[in-house]
Design an enzyme around this catalytic site. Structure first.
Site, PDB file in Angstrom:
ATOM      1  CB  VAL A 147      -1.014   0.054   1.168  1.00  0.00           C
ATOM      2  CG1 VAL A 147      -2.069  -1.030   1.031  1.00  0.00           C
ATOM      3  CG2 VAL A 147      -0.323   0.000   2.520  1.00  0.00           C
ATOM      4  CE1 TYR A 151      -1.484  -0.324  14.820  1.00  0.00           C
ATOM      5  CE2 TYR A 151      -2.631   0.365  16.811  1.00  0.00           C
ATOM      6  CZ  TYR A 151      -2.588  -0.382  15.654  1.00  0.00           C
ATOM      7  OH  TYR A 151      -3.659  -1.172  15.314  1.00  0.00           O
ATOM      8  CB  ALA A 194       0.998   9.381  15.847  1.00  0.00           C
ATOM      9  CE  LYS A 243      -4.258   1.410  12.919  1.00  0.00           C
ATOM     10  NZ  LYS A 243      -4.746   0.880  11.632  1.00  0.00           N
ATOM     11  CB  ILE A 293      -8.986  -8.126  16.951  1.00  0.00           C
ATOM     12  CG1 ILE A 293      -9.889  -6.886  17.118  1.00  0.00           C
ATOM     13  CG2 ILE A 293      -9.691  -9.216  16.135  1.00  0.00           C
ATOM     14  CD1 ILE A 293     -11.189  -7.104  17.863  1.00  0.00           C
TER      15      ILE A 293
HETATM   16  N1  LIG Z   1      -5.696  -6.987  15.899  1.00  0.00           N
HETATM   17  C1  LIG Z   1      -6.036  -5.950  16.674  1.00  0.00           C
HETATM   18  O1  LIG Z   1      -6.144  -6.041  17.905  1.00  0.00           O
HETATM   19  C2  LIG Z   1      -6.325  -4.621  16.032  1.00  0.00           C
HETATM   20  C3  LIG Z   1      -6.917  -3.631  16.841  1.00  0.00           C
HETATM   21  C4  LIG Z   1      -7.190  -2.390  16.291  1.00  0.00           C
HETATM   22  C5  LIG Z   1      -6.892  -2.152  14.957  1.00  0.00           C
HETATM   23  N2  LIG Z   1      -6.322  -3.130  14.199  1.00  0.00           N
HETATM   24  C6  LIG Z   1      -6.032  -2.807  12.810  1.00  0.00           C
HETATM   25  O2  LIG Z   1      -6.655  -3.729  11.957  1.00  0.00           O
HETATM   26  C7  LIG Z   1      -5.911  -3.832  10.747  1.00  0.00           C
HETATM   27  C8  LIG Z   1      -5.665  -5.299  10.431  1.00  0.00           C
HETATM   28  O3  LIG Z   1      -4.830  -5.849  11.443  1.00  0.00           O
HETATM   29  P1  LIG Z   1      -4.864  -7.398  11.858  1.00  0.00           P
HETATM   30  O4  LIG Z   1      -4.917  -7.430  13.322  1.00  0.00           O
HETATM   31  O5  LIG Z   1      -5.868  -8.122  11.046  1.00  0.00           O
HETATM   32  O6  LIG Z   1      -3.381  -7.806  11.470  1.00  0.00           O
HETATM   33  P2  LIG Z   1      -2.774  -8.891  10.457  1.00  0.00           P
HETATM   34  O7  LIG Z   1      -1.304  -8.774  10.624  1.00  0.00           O
HETATM   35  O8  LIG Z   1      -3.422 -10.210  10.658  1.00  0.00           O
HETATM   36  O9  LIG Z   1      -3.214  -8.315   9.038  1.00  0.00           O
HETATM   37  C9  LIG Z   1      -2.631  -7.171   8.487  1.00  0.00           C
HETATM   38  C10 LIG Z   1      -2.565  -7.356   6.978  1.00  0.00           C
HETATM   39  O10 LIG Z   1      -2.056  -6.152   6.397  1.00  0.00           O
HETATM   40  C11 LIG Z   1      -1.085  -6.509   5.437  1.00  0.00           C
HETATM   41  N3  LIG Z   1      -0.139  -5.427   5.259  1.00  0.00           N
HETATM   42  C12 LIG Z   1       0.676  -4.886   6.199  1.00  0.00           C
HETATM   43  N4  LIG Z   1       1.431  -3.928   5.652  1.00  0.00           N
HETATM   44  C13 LIG Z   1       1.101  -3.875   4.338  1.00  0.00           C
HETATM   45  C14 LIG Z   1       1.551  -3.093   3.244  1.00  0.00           C
HETATM   46  N5  LIG Z   1       2.523  -2.169   3.393  1.00  0.00           N
HETATM   47  N6  LIG Z   1       0.999  -3.280   2.032  1.00  0.00           N
HETATM   48  C15 LIG Z   1       0.035  -4.231   1.865  1.00  0.00           C
HETATM   49  N7  LIG Z   1      -0.420  -5.013   2.853  1.00  0.00           N
HETATM   50  C16 LIG Z   1       0.104  -4.834   4.076  1.00  0.00           C
HETATM   51  C17 LIG Z   1      -0.420  -7.753   5.996  1.00  0.00           C
HETATM   52  O11 LIG Z   1       0.266  -8.492   4.982  1.00  0.00           O
HETATM   53  C18 LIG Z   1      -1.605  -8.499   6.587  1.00  0.00           C
HETATM   54  O12 LIG Z   1      -2.216  -9.340   5.644  1.00  0.00           O
HETATM   55  C19 LIG Z   1      -4.657  -3.007  10.953  1.00  0.00           C
HETATM   56  O13 LIG Z   1      -4.828  -1.736  10.349  1.00  0.00           O
HETATM   57  C20 LIG Z   1      -4.567  -2.879  12.451  1.00  0.00           C
HETATM   58  O14 LIG Z   1      -3.854  -1.724  12.839  1.00  0.00           O
HETATM   59  C21 LIG Z   1      -6.033  -4.351  14.709  1.00  0.00           C
END
Ligand SMILES: NC(=O)c1ccc[n+]([C@@H]2O[C@H](COP(=O)([O-])OP(=O)(O)OC[C@H]3O[C@@H](n4cnc5c(N)ncnc54)[C@H](O)[C@@H]3O)[C@@H](O)[C@H]2O)c1
Length: 254
Positions: free
Chosen positions: A68, A156, A158, A160, A189
């Site tokens: 991305v 992180y 900042a 978000k 999660i």
């Molecule tokens: N898991 C949690 O507790 C939680 C809580 C709040 C927010 N989030 C947010 O949810 C989103 C998904 O996280 P998740 O927990 O499913 O994590 P995850 O690591 O399982 O999934 C993240 C995905 O993003 C992809 N990714 C990362 N950097 C990338 C890049 N530069 N280009 C393309 N793809 C990229 C990874 O390959 C992966 O498939 C994130 O934005 C995370 O910050 C997660």
């Protein structure tokens, strides 16, 4: 009647971060709701796994292996949708370091992926929706970190917080065209991201979050995917510029 509001038949969705965790669960659920889903991620094998799940559910996914932070490639992939009804900008990375030890390169990397990656996807999606006069829905992925803060969360949090500002600003600007923009701010999660965080930090944050959460558990990717589907669909037709918090009650902001 009530359920037709969630029906995405005939609509096209573009999901970043679709290879894993919340992005995968969201891509599959949007496909189950009837959308043609374009799945984007830098993890090619993970994308294949998501595509297989969508095919098993009777969908016809498209996959885009991309980073991305590659603005040109991201733009090309979004525009390949032709007409776009839904963007779910979910790709993200975790970073944890104390403020006094945080290097500029850490901040740059997290902002590049977690903020600019979302910004550029939103710009491309909104341009496409405007060009086709589509009354689309854009869903961004924030985090409970914007409500609670926390040690180590400078970069992180900042990024978000910037996503929340982007969401509110864009919602105001494209609302008159019928395009809605909302954020999801999940609590803890269970995904690869949080598993990795617990391993690297060598603390069991999941156990602490379970204790702190009124519902007595941490979240699963499907808990967040349902929030994404709600915001993507006509069920949330009067919602824009909002933050939806699937967090088990761990934070309860006004
Ligand atoms: N898991 C949690 O507790 C939680 C809580 C709040 C927010 N989030 C947010 O949810 C989103 C998904 O996280 P998740 O927990 O499913 O994590 P995850 O690591 O399982 O999934 C993240 C995905 O993003 C992809 N990714 C990362 N950097 C990338 C890049 N530069 N280009 C393309 N793809 C990229 C990874 O390959 C992966 O498939 C994130 O934005 C995370 O910050 C997660």
């Amino acid at each position: 009647m009530a359920l037709t509001a969630y029906d995405l038949s005939g609509r096209t969705a573009f999901v970043t971060g679709a290879a894993s965790g919340i992005g995968r669960a969201s891509a599959v659920l949007l496909a189950e709701a009837g959308a043609t889903v374009h799945c984007a991620d830098r993890d090619a094998d993970g994308l294949d796994g998501t595509a297989a799940l969508i095919e098993d559910a009777g969908g016809k996914p498209r996959t885009h292996v991309l980073d991305v932070t590659d603005r040109a490639r991201l733009g090309e992939a979004v525009r390949s949708c032709g007409r776009l009804d839904v963007l779910a900008a979910i790709a993200g990375i975790m970073h944890s370091s104390p403020v006094l030890e945080t290097r500029d390169e850490d901040l740059d990397q997290v902002l590049d992926v977690n903020f600019k990656g979302v910004l550029h996807a939103c710009q491309e999606a909104a341009r496409l929706m405007l060009a086709h006069r589509t009354r689309g829905s854009i869903v961004t992925m924030a985090s409970g970190a914007v409500d609670t803060g926390g040690a180590g969360l400078l970069c992180y949090g900042a990024a978000k917080a910037a996503v929340v500002q982007l969401t509110k600003t864009l919602a105001t600007e494209v609302g008159p065209h019928g395009i809605r923009v909302n954020a999801v701010a999940p609590g803890w999660i269970r995904t690869h991201m949080t598993d990795r965080h617990d391993r690297e930090a060598q603390v069991h944050t999941e156990a602490a979050m379970t204790r702190m959460t009124p519902l007595g558990r941490v979240g699963e990717p499907d808990d967040v995917a349902h929030a994404v589907l709600y915001l993507a669909s006509d069920a949330s037709a009067f919602m824009t510029g909002q933050i939806l918090r699937p967090n088990g009650g761990v934070a309860m902001p006004w």
